[in-house]
Design an enzyme around this catalytic site. Structure first.
Site, PDB file in Angstrom:
ATOM      1  N   GLY A   7       0.846  -1.201   0.000  1.00  0.00           N
ATOM      2  CA  GLY A   7       0.000   0.000   0.000  1.00  0.00           C
ATOM      3  C   GLY A   7       0.878   1.246   0.000  1.00  0.00           C
ATOM      4  O   GLY A   7       0.506   2.288   0.546  1.00  0.00           O
ATOM      5  N   SER A  93      -3.236  -4.991  14.251  1.00  0.00           N
ATOM      6  CA  SER A  93      -4.196  -4.149  14.963  1.00  0.00           C
ATOM      7  C   SER A  93      -5.028  -3.370  13.958  1.00  0.00           C
ATOM      8  O   SER A  93      -4.501  -2.899  12.948  1.00  0.00           O
ATOM      9  CB  SER A  93      -3.494  -3.172  15.911  1.00  0.00           C
ATOM     10  OG  SER A  93      -4.488  -2.384  16.552  1.00  0.00           O
ATOM     11  N   PHE A  96      -3.532   1.524  15.304  1.00  0.00           N
ATOM     12  CA  PHE A  96      -2.204   1.623  15.907  1.00  0.00           C
ATOM     13  C   PHE A  96      -2.022   2.931  16.695  1.00  0.00           C
ATOM     14  O   PHE A  96      -0.900   3.349  16.931  1.00  0.00           O
ATOM     15  CB  PHE A  96      -1.121   1.479  14.833  1.00  0.00           C
ATOM     16  CG  PHE A  96      -0.848   0.039  14.474  1.00  0.00           C
ATOM     17  CD1 PHE A  96      -0.032  -0.748  15.278  1.00  0.00           C
ATOM     18  CD2 PHE A  96      -1.417  -0.545  13.353  1.00  0.00           C
ATOM     19  CE1 PHE A  96       0.217  -2.082  14.970  1.00  0.00           C
ATOM     20  CE2 PHE A  96      -1.182  -1.881  13.030  1.00  0.00           C
ATOM     21  CZ  PHE A  96      -0.360  -2.645  13.845  1.00  0.00           C
ATOM     22  N   HIS A 125     -15.351   8.587   9.763  1.00  0.00           N
ATOM     23  CA  HIS A 125     -14.107   8.552   8.984  1.00  0.00           C
ATOM     24  C   HIS A 125     -14.300   9.337   7.690  1.00  0.00           C
ATOM     25  O   HIS A 125     -15.432   9.604   7.281  1.00  0.00           O
ATOM     26  CB  HIS A 125     -13.724   7.106   8.625  1.00  0.00           C
ATOM     27  CG  HIS A 125     -13.103   6.360   9.757  1.00  0.00           C
ATOM     28  ND1 HIS A 125     -13.840   5.673  10.698  1.00  0.00           N
ATOM     29  CD2 HIS A 125     -11.793   6.193  10.110  1.00  0.00           C
ATOM     30  CE1 HIS A 125     -13.026   5.108  11.573  1.00  0.00           C
ATOM     31  NE2 HIS A 125     -11.772   5.408  11.254  1.00  0.00           N
ATOM     32  N   LYS A 129     -13.085   6.040   2.870  1.00  0.00           N
ATOM     33  CA  LYS A 129     -12.917   4.762   3.585  1.00  0.00           C
ATOM     34  C   LYS A 129     -13.886   3.727   3.019  1.00  0.00           C
ATOM     35  O   LYS A 129     -15.073   3.985   2.870  1.00  0.00           O
ATOM     36  CB  LYS A 129     -13.141   4.965   5.086  1.00  0.00           C
ATOM     37  CG  LYS A 129     -12.863   3.693   5.893  1.00  0.00           C
ATOM     38  CD  LYS A 129     -12.781   3.983   7.383  1.00  0.00           C
ATOM     39  CE  LYS A 129     -12.596   2.719   8.208  1.00  0.00           C
ATOM     40  NZ  LYS A 129     -11.319   2.036   7.953  1.00  0.00           N
ATOM     41  N   THR A 136     -11.672  -0.430  13.975  1.00  0.00           N
ATOM     42  CA  THR A 136     -11.561   0.030  15.366  1.00  0.00           C
ATOM     43  C   THR A 136     -12.871  -0.185  16.120  1.00  0.00           C
ATOM     44  O   THR A 136     -12.868  -0.574  17.286  1.00  0.00           O
ATOM     45  CB  THR A 136     -11.176   1.525  15.386  1.00  0.00           C
ATOM     46  OG1 THR A 136     -10.000   1.670  14.601  1.00  0.00           O
ATOM     47  CG2 THR A 136     -10.928   2.017  16.791  1.00  0.00           C
TER      48      THR A 136
HETATM   49  P1  NAD Z   1      -5.637   4.162   0.325  1.00  0.00           P
HETATM   50  O1  NAD Z   1      -6.841   3.834  -0.515  1.00  0.00           O
HETATM   51  O2  NAD Z   1      -5.102   5.547   0.313  1.00  0.00           O
HETATM   52  O3  NAD Z   1      -4.430   3.168  -0.074  1.00  0.00           O
HETATM   53  C1  NAD Z   1      -4.621   1.813  -0.369  1.00  0.00           C
HETATM   54  C2  NAD Z   1      -3.338   1.242  -0.935  1.00  0.00           C
HETATM   55  O4  NAD Z   1      -3.529  -0.170  -1.132  1.00  0.00           O
HETATM   56  C3  NAD Z   1      -2.921   1.832  -2.279  1.00  0.00           C
HETATM   57  O5  NAD Z   1      -1.525   2.059  -2.248  1.00  0.00           O
HETATM   58  C4  NAD Z   1      -3.253   0.711  -3.267  1.00  0.00           C
HETATM   59  O6  NAD Z   1      -2.383   0.701  -4.399  1.00  0.00           O
HETATM   60  C5  NAD Z   1      -3.020  -0.512  -2.420  1.00  0.00           C
HETATM   61  N1  NAD Z   1      -3.748  -1.687  -2.935  1.00  0.00           N
HETATM   62  C6  NAD Z   1      -5.075  -1.773  -3.164  1.00  0.00           C
HETATM   63  N2  NAD Z   1      -5.385  -3.013  -3.640  1.00  0.00           N
HETATM   64  C7  NAD Z   1      -4.215  -3.692  -3.723  1.00  0.00           C
HETATM   65  C8  NAD Z   1      -3.872  -5.007  -4.159  1.00  0.00           C
HETATM   66  N3  NAD Z   1      -4.794  -5.874  -4.588  1.00  0.00           N
HETATM   67  N4  NAD Z   1      -2.557  -5.378  -4.108  1.00  0.00           N
HETATM   68  C9  NAD Z   1      -1.619  -4.512  -3.653  1.00  0.00           C
HETATM   69  N5  NAD Z   1      -1.883  -3.253  -3.212  1.00  0.00           N
HETATM   70  C10 NAD Z   1      -3.167  -2.851  -3.264  1.00  0.00           C
HETATM   71  O7  NAD Z   1      -6.029   3.711   1.814  1.00  0.00           O
HETATM   72  P2  NAD Z   1      -5.405   4.241   3.201  1.00  0.00           P
HETATM   73  O8  NAD Z   1      -6.220   5.361   3.715  1.00  0.00           O
HETATM   74  O9  NAD Z   1      -3.921   4.407   3.032  1.00  0.00           O
HETATM   75  O10 NAD Z   1      -5.727   2.991   4.150  1.00  0.00           O
HETATM   76  C11 NAD Z   1      -5.119   1.730   3.894  1.00  0.00           C
HETATM   77  C12 NAD Z   1      -5.621   0.718   4.905  1.00  0.00           C
HETATM   78  O11 NAD Z   1      -5.137   1.053   6.201  1.00  0.00           O
HETATM   79  C13 NAD Z   1      -7.154   0.633   5.021  1.00  0.00           C
HETATM   80  O12 NAD Z   1      -7.527  -0.718   5.213  1.00  0.00           O
HETATM   81  C14 NAD Z   1      -7.437   1.457   6.278  1.00  0.00           C
HETATM   82  O13 NAD Z   1      -8.654   1.130   6.899  1.00  0.00           O
HETATM   83  C15 NAD Z   1      -6.235   1.031   7.104  1.00  0.00           C
HETATM   84  N6  NAD Z   1      -5.895   1.894   8.240  1.00  0.00           N
HETATM   85  C16 NAD Z   1      -5.509   1.264   9.363  1.00  0.00           C
HETATM   86  C17 NAD Z   1      -5.109   1.995  10.462  1.00  0.00           C
HETATM   87  C18 NAD Z   1      -4.626   1.272  11.691  1.00  0.00           C
HETATM   88  O14 NAD Z   1      -4.180   1.942  12.645  1.00  0.00           O
HETATM   89  N7  NAD Z   1      -4.677  -0.075  11.703  1.00  0.00           N
HETATM   90  C19 NAD Z   1      -5.119   3.400  10.402  1.00  0.00           C
HETATM   91  C20 NAD Z   1      -5.500   4.027   9.221  1.00  0.00           C
HETATM   92  C21 NAD Z   1      -5.882   3.256   8.119  1.00  0.00           C
END
Ligand code: NAD
Length: 214
Positions: A7, A93, A96, A125, A129, A136
């Site tokens: 990502g 998680s 984070f 959010h 999203k 969470t």
């Molecule tokens: P985003 O849409 O900006 O980015 C998604 C990324 O995933 C892009 O780089 C895309 O190219 C990549 N991607 C999508 N499908 C793919 C595939 N099949 N193979 C490889 N790469 C692929 O999203 P974001 O806002 O950066 O959020 C990303 C994730 O992180 C989401 O699931 C979000 O809910 C999660 N998140 C988690 C936390 C945490 O603390 N755990 C915090 C914020 C966001």
């Protein structure tokens, strides 16, 4: 520490690169393909559930640890992650941020005192999203350990707000966590990655990372 990033071109990918600036990014995986300039010690995945199979393949290929922040993953996918954690250190998680871990601990400890109050949750959010309710919200509901109707709002650029409200006939009691910036998740992921790089194989929560040695 050498790390890989799944990502890498996403919003969280950009935050991770900033937070991990003193470490070496040697592998990326994105919807457009992969780049590889070395062997990562830790793979960091903030992407989409559809990327998880490729992420786990890469973790096996590099024999590296995994920090998994992606939300919306299915129970079956979580079983696969736990299987990989038999031979790799995995920190997973849905949030984070340290404050959300405290929120979870508070609900687990004090939630039972509200057993005869109504409980409802709302989460807000940004409008890009994809999953709802948020990971969470699921994590907080599990910590509360009871039914808790959850309301999801998708508006503007909000990084992540979570509120749990308890009410009886005469009182309302509300707990809220608000992420002010996405950088907080990346800093938590950094802490998890530094932990995972030196940990034995196993499935770890962010709570275990924050409380280890205490
Ligand atoms: P985003 O849409 O900006 O980015 C998604 C990324 O995933 C892009 O780089 C895309 O190219 C990549 N991607 C999508 N499908 C793919 C595939 N099949 N193979 C490889 N790469 C692929 O999203 P974001 O806002 O950066 O959020 C990303 C994730 O992180 C989401 O699931 C979000 O809910 C999660 N998140 C988690 C936390 C945490 O603390 N755990 C915090 C914020 C966001």
């Amino acid at each position: 520490m050498r790390y890989g990033l799944v990502g890498a071109s996403g919003r969280m990918g950009a935050e991770i690169r900033k937070a991990f600036a003193s470490h070496e990014l040697c592998y990326t995986l994105d919807i457009g393909g992969e780049t590889c300039e070395g062997t990562p010690e830790v793979m960091v995945d903030f992407s989409l559930p559809s990327a998880l199979g490729a992420t786990l393949d890469a973790v096996r290929r590099f024999s590296c640890a995994l920090v998994l922040g992606t939300t919306g993953i299915t129970p079956e996918q979580m079983d696969e992650v736990r299987y990989v954690a038999r031979s790799a250190a995995v920190v997973q998680s849905f949030n984070f941020a340290a404050g959300v871990t405290l929120f979870k601990m508070i609900l687990r400890e004090f939630g039972p005192l509200f057993a005869d109050w109504d409980a409802e949750m709302s989460e807000t959010h940004h409008n890009r999203k994809k999953d709802a309710p948020s990971g969470t919200a699921i994590l907080l509901r599990e910590a509360l350990g009871r039914d808790c109707p959850t309301h999801s709002l998708r508006m503007g650029g909000v990084p992540g707000d979570h509120t749990v409200s308890f009410a009886n006939e005469g009182e309302v009691f509300t707990l809220t966590h608000r992420a002010i910036s996405r950088s907080v998740f990346a800093l938590g992921a950094l802490r998890a990655a530094e932990f995972a790089a030196g940990a034995k194989p196993g499935f770890y929560s962010f709570e275990e990372v924050l409380t280890c040695g205490r």
